[in-house]
Motif scaffolding. Structure first.
Motif, short mmCIF file in Angstrom:
data_model
loop_
_atom_site.label_atom_id
_atom_site.label_comp_id
_atom_site.label_asym_id
_atom_site.label_seq_id
_atom_site.Cartn_x
_atom_site.Cartn_y
_atom_site.Cartn_z
N TYR A 1 0.92 -0.96 0.19
CA TYR A 1 0.06 -0.05 0.32
C TYR A 1 1.06 1.54 -0.41
O TYR A 1 2.00 1.84 0.61
N ALA A 2 0.52 2.31 -0.63
CA ALA A 2 1.52 3.59 -0.55
C ALA A 2 0.74 4.08 0.63
O ALA A 2 0.05 3.80 1.19
N ASN A 3 1.47 4.54 1.51
CA ASN A 3 1.67 5.55 3.04
C ASN A 3 0.97 7.16 2.44
O ASN A 3 1.58 8.41 1.99
N PRO A 4 -0.40 6.88 3.28
CA PRO A 4 -1.21 8.89 2.67
C PRO A 4 -0.07 9.34 3.36
O PRO A 4 -0.48 11.02 3.42
N LEU A 5 0.30 8.81 4.72
CA LEU A 5 0.78 10.67 5.89
C LEU A 5 2.15 11.16 4.19
O LEU A 5 2.30 12.16 4.18
N LEU A 6 2.83 10.52 3.63
CA LEU A 6 3.39 10.99 2.61
C LEU A 6 3.21 11.77 1.29
O LEU A 6 4.01 11.64 0.09
N ILE B 1 3.04 5.32 16.29
CA ILE B 1 2.90 4.43 15.66
C ILE B 1 1.80 3.62 14.69
O ILE B 1 1.25 4.50 14.41
N TYR B 2 2.42 3.05 13.66
CA TYR B 2 1.73 2.30 12.70
C TYR B 2 1.10 1.25 13.10
O TYR B 2 1.29 0.14 13.54
N PHE B 3 -0.38 1.19 13.45
CA PHE B 3 -1.77 -0.04 14.04
C PHE B 3 -2.19 -0.13 12.93
O PHE B 3 -3.47 0.28 12.53
N MET B 4 -3.04 -2.10 13.79
CA MET B 4 -4.19 -2.42 13.09
C MET B 4 -5.28 -2.22 13.82
O MET B 4 -4.92 -2.17 15.09
N THR C 1 -5.08 9.14 12.67
CA THR C 1 -5.36 9.26 11.78
C THR C 1 -5.77 7.59 11.43
O THR C 1 -4.90 6.66 11.48
N HIS C 2 -6.70 7.64 10.24
CA HIS C 2 -7.15 6.85 9.73
C HIS C 2 -6.74 6.14 8.12
O HIS C 2 -6.82 7.72 8.01
N LEU C 3 -5.38 5.71 7.74
CA LEU C 3 -5.13 5.91 6.24
C LEU C 3 -5.56 5.01 5.68
O LEU C 3 -6.19 5.31 4.90
N PHE C 4 -6.17 3.39 5.86
CA PHE C 4 -6.93 3.31 4.55
C PHE C 4 -7.27 1.73 5.50
O PHE C 4 -6.90 1.15 6.14
N ASP C 5 -8.79 1.24 4.57
CA ASP C 5 -9.31 0.32 4.90
C ASP C 5 -8.16 -1.07 4.28
O ASP C 5 -7.90 -1.03 3.10
N SER D 1 8.33 0.49 4.30
CA SER D 1 9.53 0.30 3.70
C SER D 1 10.93 1.11 4.00
O SER D 1 10.49 1.99 5.35
N ASP D 2 12.45 1.33 3.99
CA ASP D 2 13.51 2.30 4.83
C ASP D 2 12.78 3.35 3.86
O ASP D 2 13.07 4.80 4.99
N ASP D 3 12.12 3.81 3.43
CA ASP D 3 12.02 5.29 3.64
C ASP D 3 10.39 5.59 3.96
O ASP D 3 9.83 6.39 3.41
N GLN D 4 9.82 4.47 4.17
CA GLN D 4 8.20 4.75 4.28
C GLN D 4 7.46 5.27 3.66
O GLN D 4 6.26 5.89 4.21
N ARG D 5 8.11 4.94 2.51
CA ARG D 5 6.80 5.45 1.36
C ARG D 5 6.02 4.20 1.04
O ARG D 5 4.54 4.41 1.07
N HIS D 6 6.35 3.16 1.54
CA HIS D 6 4.76 1.98 1.52
C HIS D 6 5.02 1.06 2.27
O HIS D 6 5.56 1.03 3.46
N ILE D 7 3.73 0.79 2.57
CA ILE D 7 3.61 -0.37 3.91
C ILE D 7 2.91 -1.64 2.97
O ILE D 7 1.81 -1.97 2.98
#
Length: 737
Positions: free
Chosen positions: A469-474, A676-679, A700-704, A715-721
């Motif tokens: 998934y793409a990271n919406p925060l970025l 913290i990223y969490f489910m 913040t809600h990121l994605f379903d 990912s190392d650059d936090q662009r992807h989850i």
């Protein structure tokens, strides 16, 4: 044992040791010679308790004979006797009071003792009468004998020829019948005609059938966003499923119809309402009403097996926590109480399938072996309340079994994937399909030579894949992309250098493989040593900046080379630890450990020593060290996330959560320097990934997401989850003839 070969009676049963035969009225059966010897020993010592050691020394005359062998022979003896005289329980199991063994309930009487006195009196009278007759009729008899002598000789020769021919004919007929019987007994029915039974979109699983073989109840999940719900169908119709309960989001599964078909027991996993329910079932409309919860269960119980004994009682399995073994219980609706039936080994997954035989004599159990290295079929004698081990041992966990209509055969899927049967009397396994059937959970259709099987999902319990998934925060926006689907079940994942990760896949036999994803490719790490004993809890943790990772498996841990997969043991033997994570300074490893009912945090040196408790984090079941003296963890049995400050010794709850799928893994939340990223799945909400900002304390809600398999990798650059998700292939139920 005096007179061992003489004919005698026990109760109503006549025993002939010479021919290994038992007779009761018009019924005659033949038993194994060793089983006959066991019966003889019981009969000659009916006045006392008989132990297995007695049988070992006196019957087998071998002190190395196993309890398993003795149990099987006693079981066979009981079964044959019950066929001849079911009204009497001849062999009683005696336990308690320091004395364990068996006792014969009926005395033995030799047949010659019963008839000797009467025969002597009758013989004396017959001799006297014959003597008197001979004296008075001597002349007539002599004359008659002389006159008819020649005729008698001719008739005798003709009669001898007649009986000789008749005897040959009977012998030939007997041989033919014996050959036919041998052929039939050595060539069981083959089940090779496989067709798709259900045609609903999505998936079907865990079928159950009514005692008359007319109605099938099963769980169905139409799309990836749906939850499991119960459906029913008439087997002889077009098999169009009818939804059993109105409404959605019941999370119902693992149904079982009572013997009359008028009650339906099932497992409901709706949040806050988890447990085993019973409802009234309408056989005409195929719907159920008046559902009431009888047994409360924790969310650790994801697949309780239910099997009715009668209209008021049913067996089920349950575990107190996800690390505890499953045990069998008998629930009584009248008393509203559960009775524990089995006590499997602590260091095993316990008792899974439990199925009552049609004659209500046996409960078939698939029991996990101690040490997590497979399962074995165990028979529970419901009347005697005793367990009998069998020769059926499997490394896979396609667990369900079923009985033949006469309760003499147990059906299962063997290690190679073939439909097989176990003969209770002969203790013999035979394959009854000539090709591998792509299904499991064999369910015998009563009254027919048919089975219903659950179609395999990628030949594992669940085919899963890794999705990016793409990271919406970025500010990243793109559709989710599947990056790994190797056709297996992926259960654990951790990130490594250069935007890669390593992961564990589970094979059809539930053994595990170690894989790596790097530069857009996934490949198996060949030097990883697969072990049949590797089972849950299962997790991975990478030691940043190195080629080393930690595999937590089977309550212990192993060091993994992320380039080759070579693994070496690290955790000390005898400790039950799981969810290992490296400390921020790379000097130690945090674990959760089993401690009675709850977990606790422990810390271990990088060499496997020392292992010490961390009492500041009470009931912690997963610890992550972000550095700067801050530790983050969950609290057993909840899902909320806490922070512990080692400098101030202060603990605070940061995040309130409602649900995760598995509380015994490492990566359902990931801590970074900023948040913290969490489910979570809020009550009444959807599965989703969230972000908690440590500075602002804002969530913040990121994605379903379609699932909540608890593994998040950045990912190392936090662009992807990266997440694990179900592949959601359409599958159905199979009809095998």
């Amino acid at each position: 044992m005096a007179k061992f070969s003489a004919v005698y009676k026990v109760g109503k049963i006549e025993v002939d040791p010479k021919s290994d035969q038992l007779r009761c009225g018009d019924q005659l059966i033949e038993i194994q010679s060793m089983v006959m010897k066991v019966l003889g020993y019981f009969c000659h010592h009916s006045d006392r308790l008989i132990t297995r050691d007695d049988l070992r020394q006196e019957v087998w005359q071998n002190t190395a004979t196993s309890n398993h062998t003795i149990n099987n022979h006693i079981y066979s003896l009981r079964r044959h006797i019950a066929k001849l005289d079911p009204s009497v329980k001849y062999i009683h199991t005696v336990t308690g009071g320091g004395a364990n063994g068996y006792r014969l309930s009926e005395p033995m009487i030799y047949c010659d003792q019963m008839s000797d006195e009467g025969d002597v009196n009758q013989n004396t009278a017959d001799i006297a009468a014959d003597s008197s007759t001979a004296n008075t009729d001597n002349v007539d008899a002599t004359t008659k004998h002389t006159a008819d002598n020649s005729v008698t000789q001719v008739d005798s020769k003709q009669g001898q020829r007649h009986w000789f021919k008749l005897g040959l004919a009977l012998i030939g007929l007997g041989a033919l019948l014996a050959a036919i019987g041998l052929y039939l007994s050595s060539d069981p029915i083959r089940y090779d005609n496989v067709s798709l039974l259900s045609a609903q979109p999505g998936r079907e699983q865990s079928p159950s059938i009514s005692a008359d073989g007319q109605i099938v109840v099963y769980a169905s999940k139409h799309t990836q966003d749906d939850v499991w719900e119960l459906y029913a169908s008439k087997l002889d119709s077009s098999f169009s499923g009818v939804k059993v309960f109105a409404g959605n989001d019941n999370y119902d599964n693992f149904a079982s119809l009572s013997p009359s078909g008028n009650k339906l027991a099932f497992h409901r996993l709706r949040f806050g309402e988890e447990g085993i329910y019973v409802a009234d079932f309408d056989r005409d409309t195929l719907t159920a009403t008046n559902a009431r919860k009888l047994v409360s269960l924790t969310r650790d119980n994801l697949s309780p097996a239910i099997s009715w004994l009668d209209e008021q009682r049913f067996f089920y399995n349950a575990q107190e926590a996800s690390w505890a073994p499953k045990k069998i219980y008998l629930y009584d609706i009248n008393t509203a109480k559960s009775e524990q039936i089995s006590s499997p080994a602590i260091q095993s997954n316990g008792d899974f399938a439990n199925v009552v035989s049609p004659n209500k004599r046996w409960l078939a159990i698939m029991r996990a072996s101690e040490g997590y290295d497979g399962v074995e079929l165990v028979l529970y004698d419901i009347d005697a309340k005793s367990f009998i081990n069998t020769e059926v041992k499997l490394t896979h966990t396609r667990l369900n079994v079923s009985f033949s209509d006469d309760s003499e055969l147990v059906y299962f899927i063997d290690d190679a994937g073939y439909l097989a049967q176990f003969d209770l009397a002969q203790a013999q396994v035979t394959r009854i399909s000539s090709a591998v059937v792509n299904g499991y959970w064999p369910l015998k259709v009563p009254g027919k030579s048919q089975f219903i099987l659950q179609q395999d999902w990628g030949l594992s319990s669940l085919t899963t894949e890794i999705v990016r998934y793409a990271n919406p925060l970025l500010g990243e926006t793109s559709r989710p992309q599947v990056v790994v689907n190797n056709g297996l079940s992926i259960r654990a994942i951790t990130g490594v250098a250069d935007n890669g990760f390593i992961f564990v896949s589970v094979k059809p036999n539930h053994q595990i493989e170690l894989w790596r994803y790097q530069a857009g490719k996934a490949y198996k790490l060949e030097e990883f040593q697969q072990q049949a004993s590797y089972r849950y809890p299962l997790s991975l943790s990478w030691l940043a900046g190195t080629d080393q990772a930690l595999l937590s498996v089977n309550g212990t841990c192993r060091v993994i080379d992320i380039n080759t997969g070579k693994d070496t043991p690290l955790c000390p033997k005898g400790e039950l630890v799981y969810a290992g994570t490296y400390s921020a300074d790379a000097q130690s490893i945090y674990f959760a450990a089993f401690d009675d009912k709850y977990s606790k945090a422990v810390n271990m040196g990088m060499s496997g020593y020392p292992l010490v408790d961390v009492p500041q984090m009470e009931r912690a079941n997963m610890v992550q060290d972000s550095g700067n003296g801050l530790l983050y963890y969950r609290v057993e049995p909840g899902t909320d996330i806490y922070q512990y400050d080692a400098s101030t010794h202060q603990t605070q709850k940061l995040i309130s959560r409602h649900y995760i799928a598995n509380g015994y893994t490492t990566n359902d939340f990931v801590v970074t320097q900023s948040g913290i990223y969490f489910m979570d799945r809020p009550k009444g909400g959807r599965n989703a990934v969230y972000y908690y900002d440590l500075a602002t304390q804002v969530t913040t809600h990121l994605f379903d997401t379609p699932n909540l398999y608890p593994n998040i990798v950045l990912s190392d650059d936090q662009r992807h989850i990266y997440l694990i998700q179900s592949a959601h292939n359409d599958t159905g139920l199979l009809l095998v003839k």
